[in-house]
Structure formats: structure tokens, C-alpha cells
Motif scaffolding. Sequence first.
Motif, PDB file in Angstrom:
ATOM      1  N   ALA A 246     -12.147   7.720   5.456  1.00 33.87           N
ATOM      2  CA  ALA A 246     -11.609   6.382   5.747  1.00 33.87           C
ATOM      3  C   ALA A 246     -12.185   5.354   4.783  1.00 33.87           C
ATOM      4  O   ALA A 246     -11.464   4.489   4.269  1.00 33.87           O
ATOM      5  CB  ALA A 246     -11.911   5.998   7.193  1.00 33.87           C
ATOM      6  N   THR A 247     -13.502   5.466   4.501  1.00 32.17           N
ATOM      7  CA  THR A 247     -14.129   4.538   3.557  1.00 32.17           C
ATOM      8  C   THR A 247     -13.511   4.680   2.175  1.00 32.17           C
ATOM      9  O   THR A 247     -13.240   3.684   1.496  1.00 32.17           O
ATOM     10  CB  THR A 247     -15.650   4.810   3.450  1.00 32.17           C
ATOM     11  N   ALA A 248     -13.250   5.931   1.757  1.00 30.57           N
ATOM     12  CA  ALA A 248     -12.661   6.162   0.430  1.00 30.57           C
ATOM     13  C   ALA A 248     -11.265   5.551   0.342  1.00 30.57           C
ATOM     14  O   ALA A 248     -10.912   4.930  -0.672  1.00 30.57           O
ATOM     15  CB  ALA A 248     -12.620   7.656   0.136  1.00 30.57           C
ATOM     16  N   ILE A 249     -10.476   5.705   1.425  1.00 33.50           N
ATOM     17  CA  ILE A 249      -9.121   5.143   1.430  1.00 33.50           C
ATOM     18  C   ILE A 249      -9.169   3.611   1.373  1.00 33.50           C
ATOM     19  O   ILE A 249      -8.441   2.971   0.611  1.00 33.50           O
ATOM     20  CB  ILE A 249      -8.343   5.626   2.671  1.00 33.50           C
ATOM     21  N   ALA A 250     -10.065   3.017   2.171  1.00 36.55           N
ATOM     22  CA  ALA A 250     -10.189   1.558   2.185  1.00 36.55           C
ATOM     23  C   ALA A 250     -10.633   1.050   0.818  1.00 36.55           C
ATOM     24  O   ALA A 250     -10.141   0.027   0.328  1.00 36.55           O
ATOM     25  CB  ALA A 250     -11.181   1.120   3.261  1.00 36.55           C
ATOM     26  N   SER A 251     -11.535   1.790   0.180  1.00 36.24           N
ATOM     27  CA  SER A 251     -12.033   1.384  -1.123  1.00 36.24           C
ATOM     28  C   SER A 251     -10.918   1.468  -2.180  1.00 36.24           C
ATOM     29  O   SER A 251     -10.782   0.565  -3.018  1.00 36.24           O
ATOM     30  CB  SER A 251     -13.213   2.286  -1.478  1.00 36.24           C
ATOM     31  N   GLU A 252     -10.116   2.520  -2.105  1.00 38.55           N
ATOM     32  CA  GLU A 252      -8.981   2.646  -3.033  1.00 38.55           C
ATOM     33  C   GLU A 252      -7.999   1.477  -2.838  1.00 38.55           C
ATOM     34  O   GLU A 252      -7.542   0.862  -3.805  1.00 38.55           O
ATOM     35  CB  GLU A 252      -8.264   3.986  -2.789  1.00 38.55           C
TER      36      GLU A 252
ATOM     37  N   LEU B 138      -5.233  -3.044  -4.665  1.00 42.15           N
ATOM     38  CA  LEU B 138      -4.335  -4.099  -4.190  1.00 42.15           C
ATOM     39  C   LEU B 138      -5.029  -5.331  -3.607  1.00 42.15           C
ATOM     40  O   LEU B 138      -4.598  -6.452  -3.848  1.00 42.15           O
ATOM     41  CB  LEU B 138      -3.385  -3.513  -3.138  1.00 42.15           C
ATOM     42  N   LEU B 139      -6.092  -5.112  -2.813  1.00 50.69           N
ATOM     43  CA  LEU B 139      -6.581  -6.230  -2.005  1.00 50.69           C
ATOM     44  C   LEU B 139      -7.442  -7.226  -2.778  1.00 50.69           C
ATOM     45  O   LEU B 139      -7.398  -8.416  -2.513  1.00 50.69           O
ATOM     46  CB  LEU B 139      -7.372  -5.701  -0.798  1.00 50.69           C
ATOM     47  N   ALA B 140      -8.249  -6.715  -3.719  1.00 50.31           N
ATOM     48  CA  ALA B 140      -9.163  -7.611  -4.433  1.00 50.31           C
ATOM     49  C   ALA B 140      -8.834  -7.630  -5.912  1.00 50.31           C
ATOM     50  O   ALA B 140      -8.439  -6.621  -6.484  1.00 50.31           O
ATOM     51  CB  ALA B 140     -10.604  -7.141  -4.228  1.00 50.31           C
TER      52      ALA B 140
ATOM     53  N   ASP C  52     -22.852 -25.844   1.987  1.00 51.12           N
ATOM     54  CA  ASP C  52     -21.969 -25.112   1.069  1.00 51.12           C
ATOM     55  C   ASP C  52     -20.962 -24.291   1.866  1.00 51.12           C
ATOM     56  O   ASP C  52     -21.271 -23.798   2.954  1.00 51.12           O
ATOM     57  CB  ASP C  52     -22.783 -24.190   0.150  1.00 51.12           C
ATOM     58  N   VAL C  53     -19.766 -24.161   1.321  1.00 51.63           N
ATOM     59  CA  VAL C  53     -18.705 -23.375   1.958  1.00 51.63           C
ATOM     60  C   VAL C  53     -18.064 -22.486   0.901  1.00 51.63           C
ATOM     61  O   VAL C  53     -17.770 -22.958  -0.206  1.00 51.63           O
ATOM     62  CB  VAL C  53     -17.612 -24.297   2.562  1.00 51.63           C
ATOM     63  N   ARG C  54     -17.911 -21.218   1.228  1.00 55.38           N
ATOM     64  CA  ARG C  54     -17.119 -20.338   0.350  1.00 55.38           C
ATOM     65  C   ARG C  54     -16.091 -19.621   1.209  1.00 55.38           C
ATOM     66  O   ARG C  54     -16.389 -19.180   2.317  1.00 55.38           O
ATOM     67  CB  ARG C  54     -18.000 -19.329  -0.380  1.00 55.38           C
ATOM     68  N   ILE C  55     -14.882 -19.511   0.693  1.00 56.62           N
ATOM     69  CA  ILE C  55     -13.791 -18.965   1.489  1.00 56.62           C
ATOM     70  C   ILE C  55     -13.180 -17.752   0.809  1.00 56.62           C
ATOM     71  O   ILE C  55     -12.877 -17.779  -0.379  1.00 56.62           O
ATOM     72  CB  ILE C  55     -12.706 -20.037   1.732  1.00 56.62           C
ATOM     73  N   GLY C  56     -13.048 -16.697   1.577  1.00 58.52           N
ATOM     74  CA  GLY C  56     -12.410 -15.484   1.079  1.00 58.52           C
ATOM     75  C   GLY C  56     -11.440 -14.947   2.106  1.00 58.52           C
ATOM     76  O   GLY C  56     -11.034 -15.663   3.021  1.00 58.52           O
ATOM     77  N   LYS C  57     -11.096 -13.666   1.954  1.00 57.49           N
ATOM     78  CA  LYS C  57     -10.149 -13.040   2.880  1.00 57.49           C
ATOM     79  C   LYS C  57     -10.861 -12.014   3.732  1.00 57.49           C
ATOM     80  O   LYS C  57     -11.829 -11.403   3.306  1.00 57.49           O
ATOM     81  CB  LYS C  57      -9.035 -12.327   2.090  1.00 57.49           C
ATOM     82  N   HIS C  58     -10.351 -11.841   4.950  1.00 58.67           N
ATOM     83  CA  HIS C  58     -10.841 -10.763   5.797  1.00 58.67           C
ATOM     84  C   HIS C  58      -9.631  -9.902   6.143  1.00 58.67           C
ATOM     85  O   HIS C  58      -8.650 -10.399   6.678  1.00 58.67           O
ATOM     86  CB  HIS C  58     -11.477 -11.329   7.064  1.00 58.67           C
ATOM     87  N   ILE C  59      -9.715  -8.618   5.822  1.00 60.71           N
ATOM     88  CA  ILE C  59      -8.563  -7.733   6.012  1.00 60.71           C
ATOM     89  C   ILE C  59      -8.950  -6.583   6.928  1.00 60.71           C
ATOM     90  O   ILE C  59      -9.938  -5.882   6.678  1.00 60.71           O
ATOM     91  CB  ILE C  59      -8.088  -7.193   4.641  1.00 60.71           C
ATOM     92  N   ASP C  60      -8.228  -6.416   8.021  1.00 65.64           N
ATOM     93  CA  ASP C  60      -8.431  -5.277   8.923  1.00 65.64           C
ATOM     94  C   ASP C  60      -7.392  -4.210   8.607  1.00 65.64           C
ATOM     95  O   ASP C  60      -6.191  -4.485   8.645  1.00 65.64           O
ATOM     96  CB  ASP C  60      -8.249  -5.708  10.387  1.00 65.64           C
TER      97      ASP C  60
ATOM     98  N   LEU D 272       0.839  -1.210   0.000  1.00 64.22           N
ATOM     99  CA  LEU D 272       0.000   0.000   0.000  1.00 64.22           C
ATOM    100  C   LEU D 272       0.868   1.252   0.000  1.00 64.22           C
ATOM    101  O   LEU D 272       0.557   2.238  -0.678  1.00 64.22           O
ATOM    102  CB  LEU D 272      -0.930  -0.001   1.215  1.00 64.22           C
ATOM    103  N   GLN D 273       1.963   1.225   0.781  1.00 62.60           N
ATOM    104  CA  GLN D 273       2.834   2.395   0.821  1.00 62.60           C
ATOM    105  C   GLN D 273       3.508   2.627  -0.536  1.00 62.60           C
ATOM    106  O   GLN D 273       3.633   3.767  -0.977  1.00 62.60           O
ATOM    107  CB  GLN D 273       3.846   2.264   1.959  1.00 62.60           C
ATOM    108  N   ASN D 274       3.874   1.553  -1.230  1.00 66.06           N
ATOM    109  CA  ASN D 274       4.423   1.699  -2.586  1.00 66.06           C
ATOM    110  C   ASN D 274       3.409   2.313  -3.547  1.00 66.06           C
ATOM    111  O   ASN D 274       3.781   2.953  -4.528  1.00 66.06           O
ATOM    112  CB  ASN D 274       4.888   0.345  -3.130  1.00 66.06           C
ATOM    113  N   LEU D 275       2.112   2.093  -3.259  1.00 64.92           N
ATOM    114  CA  LEU D 275       1.053   2.681  -4.099  1.00 64.92           C
ATOM    115  C   LEU D 275       0.668   4.084  -3.618  1.00 64.92           C
ATOM    116  O   LEU D 275      -0.349   4.630  -4.046  1.00 64.92           O
ATOM    117  CB  LEU D 275      -0.185   1.777  -4.066  1.00 64.92           C
TER     118      LEU D 275
END
Lengths: 81, 81
Positions: B56-62, B67-69, B37-45, A27-30
Motif C-alpha cells: 500500500a505504501t509503494a502504491i501511494a508513493s507511486e 500525479l499528486l505532488a 507563520d502559515v504554510r498551506i498544502g494538500k491533504h489527500i486520503d 490515477l486510473q489513466n496512469l
Amino acid sequence: MLFTAQVKVMPLKELLDPQGKAVLSGLQNLHIQSVSDVRIGKHIDLQIEAATKEEATAIASEAAKKLLANPVMEMFEISIN
Amino acid sequence: MLFTAQVKVMPLKELLDPQGKAVLSGLQNLHIQSVSDVRIGKHIDLQIEAATKEEATAIASEAAKKLLANPVMEMFEISIN
């Protein structure tokens, strides 16, 4: 009745999370500088056939303890919709 | 102000989730039969320093988009505490 259990499995707070550290430096690189910490775990959706919400919670909890989470390194939280 | 953003990244509904299928058969081997049924993804804090919840929402969305998804295979949801 069909319930959806959401199981969140996160690394314990006491432990380093190398994957999170890698994403933080990514994230910091971005040039996304306002993020100060990242921790990464798993999110698991279970479709559970059960009579009551309590029964569904018990089944999800058993699944988390026996298979989904490693208690040495991870904690889990369950929420049922 | 410090906000905690929880980003849930899940495989798109249209796609197979081989990790989820493997966990489902693991649960059946453990005689946990009520899970269908099972579906597995990531949880990122993310810990985000921002003036307002909207920022904060805008930063998380960016962060999630850049990067994250992976939008070809995954969807994400953000909630801010």
C-alpha cells in the motif's frame, strides 16, 4: 513557546468531492488501479506562540473556525507538535 | 485488505507560499496575533486495496510521485492506517 499546529481540513463525508474524483480517474489513466477512492482537502501548518499546548490548541481551533474551514462543507482536525 | 493512505503535500521550505501569507494576514485582521507563520498544502486520503502495508505504501508513493505532488515545488509524506 513556539508550537506547530497541523490543521487538516477535509470535505464532509456526505458531500461529493469532485477534485478527488478527478484525481481518481487520473490515477486510473496512469494504470494505478488499486486505488478505489480519493478525497482531497487542505493541510495547514501554523506556527503559534503560546504558553501551553492547550492555549496553542485553542488558538488553532479559533483560526480554523473563523477562517480556515467552512463548516457547511468541511470538517477539521488539529494536532499540535 | 483495504488501507487508508494519508498523503501530505506541502510547498518546499525554500519557496514562498503566497496562499499561506494571505491566510496569515487574514488571521491578523481577525485579531489572532499569536500565529507567526502559515504554510498551506494538500491533504489527500487514498483508499488502497493491497495485500500488505508495504505494498500500500509503494502504491501511494507511486501515485504521489506520478500525479499528486510536483517535485519542483512540493514535498510529500505518506502515512498508512
